[in-house]
Design an enzyme around this catalytic site. Structure first.
Site, PDB file in Angstrom:
ATOM      1  CB  SER A 150      -1.382   2.888  -2.611  1.00 36.23           C
ATOM      2  OG  SER A 150      -1.941   2.454  -3.814  1.00 36.23           O
ATOM      3  CG  ASP A 156       3.188  -1.988  -6.629  1.00 31.44           C
ATOM      4  OD1 ASP A 156       2.133  -2.343  -7.183  1.00 31.44           O
ATOM      5  OD2 ASP A 156       3.277  -1.001  -5.879  1.00 31.44           O
ATOM      6  CG  HIS A 171       0.317  -1.923  -3.902  1.00 31.13           C
ATOM      7  ND1 HIS A 171       0.860  -0.922  -4.662  1.00 31.13           N
ATOM      8  CD2 HIS A 171      -0.798  -1.376  -3.328  1.00 31.13           C
ATOM      9  CE1 HIS A 171       0.121   0.179  -4.566  1.00 31.13           C
ATOM     10  NE2 HIS A 171      -0.883  -0.068  -3.759  1.00 31.13           N
TER      11      HIS A 171
END
Length: 729
Positions: free
Chosen positions: A591, A673, A705
């Site tokens: 991320s 995601d 994610h």
């Protein structure tokens, strides 16, 4: 995504956890799997991996951890203390290796920690146990009937659980009224429609020949789900017959908030006549973090309709969460973020005086975010956990109605991570404790100033005893501008100080997250170290638990001080620990951590290999495809066309520096995601290969994610370890 995701299903919460972290850390707060005390067979057959025994012979020397061991950990969570304080019911989650699904059951242990007893053994999920006020039964959620409904398990006599609700929609988060005659829970409904009408409308949509989705406004999707028009509503359930009614039938917003909301976002008043709940704005916008505390009568109004709710925090444009009444009824506590649009602002424990309507912050001066909290039975104290310098520590706020609390508030627990706190009637506290070399188990901290933590469960003891695990070691160095910054060092199994070890520099997500002394179910320190690597995990600018100023210093500066902190921290580790091989170093992140790995690719050649999971590649295209727009608008000072510094989006995008990328990079992304859409990962891979840089793209069509499914997690670890082995060995 590393620990405590910022852009993740935001938070855990009061009485659970309010660590709300954004992008990528592997939080809070999230979790999975199997081990020694499971009474049913443990299956183990997944692609290309032979099973590892959950209980190896004691005579064998401890060995390095494998992915099978991580998947064999029994996840202990959600302890609930009986009203008498003598018993604790909790959940244990394991993974069924044949189906690839998790199975959760209820367990019971007494206050002295005598042999825990399994209460349910039905395939599927039995979870979210809550004691009735008289202690005679436990309400819990189960999907054994084909949908998730509330069941009741008698605790004062032997007997089978019985199904209480039979709604056509899934039910979540039941809590008891203090009188024991009703439960509050949440259901996703179409505003203005009954449960039955909602279920029928959704059925017709599923069976329609065309699955086209049509929208007139944002947000069209969230996390990994497309908006189907339903909204989470709080409902009341009659315990006598299981009938239910929507407390806010015409409400057009999520109450509690979608995805991040939990049963800690609504609470009964002690007399049962009022319910406090958290709601998003009635006119939803993906560019606001505003959430308010509302109260509503639990009795029907005129003509049998629900009463009109009242907003207690209408003047606040930040976020509120986790309302909880003091047992004496005088106060309503909740968590608050002051700044509008900033989801990483400090969570401050706040009191609303129900007699005077005064509102007062209790922990603003503490300068640490409150993760979760709970009132003691006498209303004279609140126990809470705080994010504090890489640990999640327990604190006690005595006489909260009379004072504020500062940095000198004593920490009651040692380093490690403590969650699921539940006060005992005698002043003790039950909790789940874990750290970097041990997964979570139940512990109790007895009352008293010199009390020591005592273990109540040992579900993973045999497994952990068979593994060579090293506890994370804290180090401190001078980062950008001479600021003190900390990091963790984890040594590999079989550590020999005379040897030289390749280094993995792990970068957490968020960016407002942190690496904690914790057992993480995805980005697990021990499993990264297992092949013979030393792990360096730094908490640079933007990390939580080091004061709000430190956290704030990453906003509009994603690539400045934080990058310098990371490089200086790595330099410090290499200079301090002679067994670290500075010529064999890789960087990994998820991320925001993936963003930083992408940035590193265009700004330094010091790393032999990179791993970028769910990383942002281009900030402008990211803005137009992510869902929670408040995040980039806060972090970069507005939308791309109207930012405080119009050049910021371009200047801080890794895509701007493709020409300088040279380091072999493994790129990983999930198709579901919606926070960092998979086009970001594909773009990074395309840029690398077009430049002739060695790269591999691993794409999961059924993950969001995070990578959660057991078979996919095995592939993830195999690809990561193989990539690192190729360039570091």
């Amino acid at each position: 995504m590393p620990p405590q995701d910022k852009r993740l299903p935001r938070r855990g919460r009061a009485v659970q956890a309010v660590g709300v972290k954004r992008f990528g850390s592997l939080a809070i707060l999230a979790a999975l799997v199997v081990g020694p005390l499971v009474t049913r067979p443990v299956h183990s057959a997944l692609p290309a991996f032979s099973p590892t025994p959950a209980q190896p012979p004691a005579a064998k020397a401890p060995r390095a951890m494998t992915i099978n061991d991580l998947l064999a950990v029994q996840v202990v969570s959600d302890p609930q203390v009986s009203p008498q304080g003598d018993r604790i019911v909790y959940t244990v989650k394991v993974i069924d290796r044949e189906t690839g699904r998790s199975n959760t059951d209820l367990w019971l242990v007494d206050r002295q920690g005598k042999t825990p007893r399994q209460l349910t053994s039905h395939p599927g999920s039995d979870r979210h146990p809550r004691w009735s006020p008289d202690g005679r039964s436990v309400a819990f959620l189960s999907d054994r009937s084909g949908s998730t409904q509330v069941w009741l398990l008698p605790m004062d006599q032997s007997g089978e659980a019985r199904q209480l609700t039979r709604l056509p929609l899934d039910v979540e988060g039941p809590i008891w009224s203090p009188q024991g005659d009703r439960l509050a829970a949440m259901v996703s409904v179409l505003p203005g429609k009954s449960f039955e009408e909602t279920a029928e409308t959704l059925r017709q949509r599923r069976e329609a020949k065309s699955q086209a989705k049509i929208y007139d406004d944002l947000m069209v999707r969230h996390w990994d789900t497309w908006d189907d028009g339903t909204r989470q509503h709080v409902i009341l359930i009659d315990v006598a017959d299981g009938s239910a009614r929507d407390l806010i039938p015409d409400w057009t917003a999520h109450a509690p908030p979608f995805f991040s909301g939990s049963s800690t976002d609504y609470a009964f008043s002690p007399d049962g006549e009022e319910l406090a709940f958290i709601s998003e704005p009635l006119t939803e916008h993906p560019w606001t973090t505003n959430k308010d505390v509302w109260i509503v009568s639990t009795r029907p109004g005129e003509n049998g309709r629900s009463a009109t709710p009242r907003n207690l925090t209408a003047g606040s444009l930040g976020a509120e969460a986790a309302p909880s009444y003091s047992p004496d009824g005088r106060f309503l506590a909740f968590l608050r973020q002051e700044r509008a649009g900033f989801e990483a602002d400090q969570w401050v424990l706040t009191l609303f005086d129900r007699q005077t309507s005064g509102v007062r912050p209790l922990t603003l001066k503490l300068d640490r975010p409150i993760e979760e909290y709970a009132w003691t039975a006498d209303s004279q104290a609140i126990v809470a956990t705080i994010d504090d310098r890489g640990s999640v520590a327990l604190v006690r706020l005595d006489h909260p109605a009379q004072r504020e609390y500062g940095p000198d508030l004593p920490r009651l627990t040692p380093t490690g991570t403590h969650r699921g706190i539940r006060p005992l009637p005698d002043g003790g506290v039950v909790m789940v404790r874990h750290h970097s070399a041990a997964p979570g188990e139940l512990f109790v901290l007895p009352a008293g100033s010199d009390a020591q933590l005592q273990p109540l469960t040992h579900h993973n003891a045999d497994l952990i005893a068979s593994l060579d695990l090293n506890r994370a070691e804290l180090f401190t160095f001078k980062g950008a501008e001479g600021t003190d910054v900390t990091g963790w060092l984890v040594k590999p199994p079989g550590f020999d100080p005379s040897r030289s070890y390749p280094v993995l520099c792990c970068i957490h997500g968020g960016p407002q997250g942190a690496w904690h002394d914790e057992w993480h179910e995805r980005w697990n320190y021990a499993l990264f170290a297992a092949p013979g690597y030393a792990v360096v995990a730094i908490n640079p600018r933007g990390s939580t638990g080091f004061g709000q100023t430190f956290t704030d210093q990453i906003s509009r500066d994603w690539t400045g001080r934080v990058y310098e902190d990371l490089m200086l921290g790595l330099d410090h580790a290499l200079a301090t620990y002679p067994f670290l091989d500075g010529d064999r170093v890789a960087a990994l992140g998820g991320s925001y951590g993936g963003f930083m790995v992408n940035w590193i690719a265009g700004h330094t050649d010091r790393f032999k290999a990179l791993v970028s999971h769910a990383g942002v590649f281009d900030l402008t295209s990211m803005y137009f495809t992510t869902e929670e727009l408040w995040f980039p608008e806060w972090e970069f000072g507005g939308p791309p066309w109207n930012a405080a510094d119009p050049k910021l989006y371009r200047a801080m995008s890794p895509s701007t520096y493709v020409e300088s990328m040279r380091t072999p990079t493994l790129v990983i992304h999930g198709a579901l995601d919606f926070r960092v859409p998979d086009s970001q990962g594909l773009a990074m891979f395309t840029a690398l290969r077009r430049q002739g840089v060695p790269a591999r793209y691993v794409w999961f069509p059924d993950e969001n994610h995070w990578i959660l499914k057991p078979a996919n997690r095995i592939v993830w670890w195999r690809e990561v370890h193989n990539w690192l082995d190729r360039y570091l060995r």
